[in-house]
Design an enzyme around this catalytic site. Structure first.
Site, mmCIF file in Angstrom:
data_model
loop_
_atom_site.group_PDB
_atom_site.id
_atom_site.type_symbol
_atom_site.label_atom_id
_atom_site.label_comp_id
_atom_site.label_asym_id
_atom_site.label_seq_id
_atom_site.Cartn_x
_atom_site.Cartn_y
_atom_site.Cartn_z
ATOM 1 N N GLU A 191 3.470 -6.028 2.396
ATOM 2 C CA GLU A 191 2.061 -6.089 2.822
ATOM 3 C C GLU A 191 1.262 -7.138 2.080
ATOM 4 O O GLU A 191 0.503 -7.892 2.679
ATOM 5 C CB GLU A 191 1.357 -4.741 2.604
ATOM 6 C CG GLU A 191 1.562 -3.727 3.692
ATOM 7 C CD GLU A 191 2.884 -3.050 3.553
ATOM 8 O OE1 GLU A 191 3.542 -3.273 2.520
ATOM 9 O OE2 GLU A 191 3.261 -2.310 4.454
ATOM 10 N N HIS A 223 -0.461 9.230 3.953
ATOM 11 C CA HIS A 223 -0.670 8.636 5.266
ATOM 12 C C HIS A 223 -2.016 9.007 5.839
ATOM 13 O O HIS A 223 -2.307 8.703 6.978
ATOM 14 C CB HIS A 223 0.422 9.103 6.238
ATOM 15 C CG HIS A 223 1.695 8.347 6.089
ATOM 16 N ND1 HIS A 223 2.593 8.578 5.089
ATOM 17 C CD2 HIS A 223 2.212 7.343 6.832
ATOM 18 C CE1 HIS A 223 3.618 7.751 5.212
ATOM 19 N NE2 HIS A 223 3.429 6.992 6.259
#
Lengths: 409, 452
Positions: A145, A214
């Site tokens: 990322e 998450h």
């Protein structure tokens, strides 16, 4: 200086029972229409302030806008009989449509992210785009990322307009270095020489038992970064509009989507339109109390609003949409009218968007408040896995009803 | 190379004269790497550097004047004083920075290389063969971003060259203590790209290797990792003169000074004579002096530059309570938006009542502080405004009124007791705190040689 809002139909009741698959949550929303659309004119493209049209018309010559369209309560029911133009679409498809139209329009727009290409995106927002535009324009990146966000920034500096997808917003914590240092600050530290027209998007928020990591709400972490804008979409209409506006903007924009909202269905116009990145959306005008919210909480608020209306209250609901900067005009006008503010958000109590919004309203509109601002946020806990516990971490409609009742005493 | 060396030496001088502040990292000793590579590039090729980037800027073609005035924090180029030593950018010369966190620039370089490939393959600009060079040090080679980018550059065959300036020290951490396999060039083949090791103190050898690597990138064969063994003759940065390296090691590399080596080579093999080289030396000296003069005479950035360039599209500041975009309010953009007695109008300008007011503390004024001062407006006692708004070079720092007060040189030499802001809040007339702070600052300035 009239405020202009396009009316958005109220959401029908959310199904209260937590179902286990996201697909079963299909919401029928009344179509978004403005007064002028009812008269059969071309649909409203975005709300616009009447001041300084020159500033707003820059780069938007393709669009028509209606200079004076005010949403009224009767808009909801009447709007459903509006013109048959437009098409029904799910939110993730609206995002895809927006992205596809922008990629067609400008060959410099490209997408980068994990599994966006061949797989079509973990929430199918980029489905079919790789076949159409090729592997380089819809780039499948390795799981890195920080680096691919940095790559997007480098590409933006040298002329491309990348849309970087975080598979889940939480993963962008790994890219915080690039987002804060380069995305936000580079335009400034280079003295204005380089622009970073990047869009960073992804699903965040509390889903259905996805676990703590998450289910993060990154808007609170990013809000202090100077030089970026943050927007949160909540309906297919504003999802497409905000996606397109974000891509066209010269500023770096972070677009927050919500995992549970991808299957919302709504009828949106066929025409090209964008939503203003800095404006809030009036969902339901009212007189008694201003409820400020964004993203998924909008639906909890609207559900609570139904109950409140039955009890005789008249809440004004505003979807702030622009998380950074706040649209102080829309919010201010509302506060001046109702004198009571309730903020309902999914961020954590500490340091969330609600906290900043409370501060901003207190600073600017303190004299207009009849009561302290009430802010309902998620609990300061890592989101638990258990369904019952998860339900208690986020704000539920019953709590909203109670809060309004207390506020309006 | 001479320009680089002279420039860096002048930087050091200027730093200790108080013309520039903060972290300044000099490149002395590594000139061969920068020159060897960058002189082979076209104008459209991009260079990404680190905080030790003055020389890369100069090699790429950014005028010495622009770099020096950036270091002085003046408004004339290259980043209008907003970047500083560690953030050199130039769109015209395709210098993409200037990054203070190590490893941060490597993904940006990868992105620039990606754009080059995109232009060629998607936008069909067939002649686009721009190459990107990413410069970084040995310490960066242990950072995740380095490995992630080596991987991505290799899978997509991006036109990029990764140049490692291995000077054996990452500030005070020896490369050998920090790295499991200290031979960095071997990491190239692990990712499927060519890895080359070269003597970074010899500019001609570096140039040869650079030619291969850049040609590879231009032809689309993919990235290369080049490890240049080099050394820094000065300390890591001007703020920290302490060193852990062995004087023998320093002497060993000093004997291999790239500039001296090239001089010898030129004279022995006759492409240039002593007098010609001396003429070059003189010319460079004049250039650097001129750069300093230019920077000195350049104006400081004005107040209204503070909010410029935060956003490319200033609508990003949002819509104010009056319905207009904040950027349409000239007072907001100048940072002098009205500060009411009650309820400060937010925008970062919380300053004085009229534009141009020498008030201070935009956004830092808190209501508590305001009410503690027996003043009708947001102005501060005259004594303070003198310190805070003087154009004296000693005041080129940011002052936070909530923390220690900053005293001018003049006031430090005087005998009168000074009040600190904190004491004003607490309602005390003289101050233990102020005296302590004054003592500390006198000591610091004496140490820097700025006070007798």
């Amino acid at each position: 200086m009239a405020a202009i809002f396009h009316g958005v139909g109220a959401a029908t009741a959310l199904s209260p029972s937590p179902s286990h698959s996201v697909d079963s949550k299909k919401f029928q929303l009344a179509p978004s229409r403005s007064l002028s659309a009812r008269k059969g004119r071309i649909a409203v493209v975005r709300s616009d302030s009447s001041v300084n049209l020159s500033l707003n018309s820059r780069g938007r010559k393709d669009h028509l806008w209606i200079p004076n369209a005010v949403a009224t309560k009767t808009d909801d029911s009447a709007a459903s009989t509006a013109s048959k133009s437009g098409h029904e679409i799910l939110l993730f498809e609206a995002l895809r449509e927006g992205l596809e139209e922008e990629m067609d329009r400008d060959p410099h727009v490209c997408v980068m992210g994990e599994d966006v290409g061949h797989y079509g995106g973990s929430y199918k927002v980029t489905k079919g785009l790789a076949e159409k535009f090729g592997d380089l324009r819809v780039l499948d990146t390795p799981i890195a990322e920080n680096s691919f966000t940095g790559m997007g920034i480098g590409a933006a500096m040298t002329g491309l307009r990348p849309v970087v997808e975080g598979m889940n917003m939480g993963f962008l914590l790994l890219a915080f270095n690039q987002i804060s240092n380069n995305c936000g600050m580079l335009h400034y530290t280079s003295g204005g020489q380089f622009t970073i027209p990047v869009v960073i998007r992804g699903p965040g928020g509390v889903g259905r038992q996805l676990g703590a990591e998450h289910s993060q709400r990154l808007e609170s972490y990013f809000q202090s970064i100077p030089g970026i804008q943050m927007v949160a979409c909540s309906t297919p209409y504003n999802a497409k509009g905000l996606m397109k506006a974000a891509i066209r903007s010269e500023n770096p924009v972070i677009l927050f989507e919500h995992v549970l909202l991808y299957n919302l269905k709504e009828r949106i116009p066929d025409e090209d339109y964008i939503c203003n990145l800095e404006e809030a959306e009036m969902v339901r005008p009212g007189e008694h109390v201003t409820i400020l919210t964004y993203s998924r909480m909008r639906y909890h608020v609207m559900q609570a609003a139904k109950t409140l209306v039955n009890k005789g209250y008249d809440p004004e609901v505003i979807d702030i949409r622009s998380l950074k900067p706040f649209d102080l005009y829309t919010i201010g006008n509302s506060v001046k009218k109702t004198h009571r503010v309730l903020i309902v958000e999914e961020c954590m109590r500490t340091g969330g968007i609600g906290a900043s919004l409370t501060a901003a309203i207190n600073e600017n509109f303190h004299d207009y408040l009849d009561a302290p601002i009430v802010c309902l946020s998620s609990q300061d806990v890592p989101t638990p896995y258990a369904g019952t516990l998860e339900e208690w971490t986020v704000v539920q409609p019953a709590q909203i009803v109670t809060a309004v009742e207390q506020l309006c005493q | 190379m001479i320009l680089g060396r002279a420039f860096e030496d002048m930087c050091a001088q200027m730093y200790f004269r108080g013309k520039m502040f903060g972290y300044v990292h000099l490149y002395n000793g590594q000139e061969a790497v920068s020159t060897g590579f960058i002189k082979l590039l076209k104008k459209e090729d991009s260079v990404v550097s680190t905080y030790r980037g003055h020389m890369h800027a100069l090699s790429k073609g950014v005028p010495a004047r622009a770099v020096m005035s950036e270091l002085f924090g003046k408004t004339t180029r290259c980043c209008r004083g907003q970047g500083g030593s560690m953030h050199m950018f130039s769109r015209e010369h395709n210098l993409l920075g200037g990054f203070s966190f190590i490893g941060e620039g490597i993904p940006v370089a990868t992105g620039a290389a990606f754009t080059s490939k995109y232009r060629r393959e998607v936008l069909k600009e067939a002649d686009c063969d721009h190459v990107t060079l990413a410069f970084f040090g040995d310490g960066t080679c242990n950072n995740g971003q380095f490995f992630e980018c080596l991987n991505m550059a290799a899978i997509w065959k991006l036109p990029i060259v990764f140049v490692v300036q291995n000077n054996l020290w990452a500030m005070a951490m020896s490369h050998l203590r920090a790295t499991s396999d200290p031979q960095i060039y071997k990491k190239g083949p692990a990712f499927g790209m060519l890895g080359i090791h070269v003597d970074g103190m010899d500019v001609l050898k570096v140039r040869e290797v650079a030619q291969t690597a850049i040609a590879r990138a231009r032809s689309g064969e993919g990235p290369t990792l080049v490890e240049c063994e080099t050394y820094m003759f000065r300390e890591h940065s001007l703020t920290g003169p302490e060193e852990l390296c062995d004087p023998a090691e320093k002497a060993h590399y000093a004997a291999r000074d790239p500039i001296a080596a090239l001089k010898r080579y030129l004279i022995e093999n006759n492409p240039a004579s002593e007098t010609e080289l001396k003429a070059i030396d003189k010319k460079i000296e004049e250039l650097v002096e001129d750069a300093v003069e230019f920077a000195d005479e350049s104006p400081h950035p004005p107040r209204n530059q503070l909010l410029e360039n935060v956003f490319a599209d200033p609508k990003g500041f949002g819509i104010g309570p009056d319905g207009r975009y904040r950027c349409e309010d000239p007072k907001f953009m100048e940072g002098t938006a009205q500060c009411k007695k009650r309820g400060i109008e937010r925008g970062p300008g919380g300053g004085g009542e009229t534009p141009g007011d020498p008030s201070f503390g935009e956004g830092i004024i808190s209501p508590i502080f305001e009410s503690a001062l027996p003043l009708a407006s947001c102005q501060f006692p005259k004594k303070f405004t003198k310190y805070l708004t003087s154009a004296d070079e000693a005041h080129d720092r940011d002052v936070s009124i909530h923390w220690q007060p900053y005293f001018s040189l003049e006031s430090l030499l005087s005998e009168e007791p000074l009040q600190s802001s904190l004491d004003l809040i607490a309602g005390q007339s003289s101050s233990h705190h102020a005296e302590m702070e004054k003592g500390r600052q006198v000591k610091e300035l004496k140490g820097q040689g700025r006070l007798p």
